[in-house]
Design a protein around this motif. Sequence first.
Motif, PDB file in Angstrom:
ATOM      1  N   ILE A 164       0.838  -1.202   0.000  1.00 54.16           N
ATOM      2  CA  ILE A 164       0.000   0.000   0.000  1.00 54.16           C
ATOM      3  C   ILE A 164       0.872   1.251   0.000  1.00 54.16           C
ATOM      4  N   SER A 165       1.932   1.230   0.797  1.00 52.96           N
ATOM      5  CA  SER A 165       2.852   2.371   0.828  1.00 52.96           C
ATOM      6  C   SER A 165       3.501   2.599  -0.532  1.00 52.96           C
ATOM      7  N   GLY A 166       3.876   1.512  -1.203  1.00 54.10           N
ATOM      8  CA  GLY A 166       4.513   1.623  -2.506  1.00 54.10           C
ATOM      9  C   GLY A 166       3.595   2.232  -3.547  1.00 54.10           C
ATOM     10  N   ALA A 167       2.330   1.819  -3.561  1.00 61.22           N
ATOM     11  CA  ALA A 167       1.374   2.376  -4.521  1.00 61.22           C
ATOM     12  C   ALA A 167       1.162   3.867  -4.270  1.00 61.22           C
ATOM     13  N   ALA A 168       1.010   4.245  -3.009  1.00 66.08           N
ATOM     14  CA  ALA A 168       0.803   5.653  -2.669  1.00 66.08           C
ATOM     15  C   ALA A 168       2.037   6.483  -3.019  1.00 66.08           C
ATOM     16  N   LEU A 169       3.208   5.903  -2.813  1.00 64.14           N
ATOM     17  CA  LEU A 169       4.452   6.609  -3.102  1.00 64.14           C
ATOM     18  C   LEU A 169       4.594   6.884  -4.595  1.00 64.14           C
ATOM     19  N   LEU A 170       4.228   5.921  -5.413  1.00 61.97           N
ATOM     20  CA  LEU A 170       4.299   6.100  -6.872  1.00 61.97           C
ATOM     21  C   LEU A 170       3.408   7.245  -7.325  1.00 61.97           C
ATOM     22  N   ILE A 171       2.199   7.294  -6.800  1.00 65.54           N
ATOM     23  CA  ILE A 171       1.260   8.359  -7.164  1.00 65.54           C
ATOM     24  C   ILE A 171       1.793   9.720  -6.730  1.00 65.54           C
ATOM     25  N   PHE A 172       2.287   9.792  -5.507  1.00 67.05           N
ATOM     26  CA  PHE A 172       2.794  11.069  -4.992  1.00 67.05           C
ATOM     27  C   PHE A 172       3.976  11.572  -5.802  1.00 67.05           C
TER      28      PHE A 172
END
Length: 485
Positions: free
Chosen positions: A330-338
Amino acid sequence: MAEDEQKEALLQKRYYENCPGCKVEKLKESQRGLPIRKLVSIWMVVLCAALPISSLFPFLYFMIRDFHIAKREEDIGYYAGYVGSSLMFGRVLTSLFWGIVADRYGRKPVIIMGTIAVVIFNTLFGLSVNFWMAIATRFFLGSLNGLLGPIRAFASEIFREEYQALGIATVSTAWGIGLIVGPALGGYLAQPAEKFPSIFSKESLFGRFPYFLPCLPISLFALVVSIASFWLPETLHMHHGSSELDESREDVETASLESRTKHKMHKVEGKAPKKSLIRNWPLMSSIIVYCIFSLHDMAYTEIFSLWAVSPRRLGGLSYTTADVGNVLSISGAALLIFQTCFYPYLDRLLGPVVLARIGGVLSIPLLSSYPFIAMLTGLSLSIVLNCASVVKNVLCVCIITSLFLLQNKAVDQHQRGAANGIAMTAMSLFKAAGPAGGGTIFSWAQKRQDAALLPGNQMVFFILNVLEAIGVLMTFKPFLVQRHD
């Protein structure tokens, strides 16, 4: 009129036909629009290097337990720290060497060598049968994989000026995602015979080597990247030995040499081609600040996974490797978007120094809340922990990306490989201390559950916050200095 023509000729860029760097420069002049293919190439190379660095953290606790080297459960973190540090220690010894090689022979050979090292030694690590084999394979992986410094130089050289910040952001984005997706793979795929007994039997290869499966997809991905890297362009300028000299331009330069000599004597000494990197304070100050934050982030990565899988009675969350994998995915997906959508805008709005400063300040209260998050259970624990992990990793990448930008702006192109080699050497030394120190502190903290001052894991996160606060203070003048052309 003749003097004006001479000046105009000197201002024009000079290209050598057999120089790969010049070919890239000419290509950049003719290209317009967002360079998607170049961004994807850099993203894949950096991801290949980043995935194995922290993929072991979700299962390292159980791996050390299965090696039967720790006499007590509380000592597992101590040995885990040494395995986590061995890769970075290898990088300490060789990063400067790979930077010099990249400046002399090109970025591309170092990149190819680094990806091949991932294929070989990451595979062998998954097949480790004892503690010392795990240490050795991680050490050689770190020693022979020196591509992060050259790929950062490559990213700043392959793009037109308006896309250079995006190129550096791509490096840090891929690096940050690799440090999150890697543990996610480790969490999901470790111990497959226990998690998926209908697919993997205990007598199978993956049953006998329960930590090989999470290493296998990373090694296969690295193999693909190794092959694809042969088609990367070389960005290093290699003018020595070129026979294609423009004679008329040589005449112009010779005729005007005397008139330009006095002017050059008044230039800032920092612009000299052979300026000592050690005396380049904008570079060295940004590297030192980066090292402090790197120490913090590597220790946090180690501690977070150990804390999540340790038992509740010792202040942990009693998570499985799969649970840790969920949080990190979940952190990785959010990081990519940010990083794709918001970071470039924030960099233009605030600048790299202010952005790094804000990221450090906000991390301190967030980390202070972690021991209290461990008191939650069920759905509330899952929601709060995922939110905290997302925010922490976003702040971390803001800091690292900003410091990447400062380091690359502090030097000229011909010194960028060596500068990144120095940065990698120093950063790797601090990152080597991160897991070892984090594991040792974590083991010590678990033995003081009833202490009057900062009991248990409260001490661990307090020490992390002290490091973060030191890093924030060092982003202010007179310590941190930016280069101004």
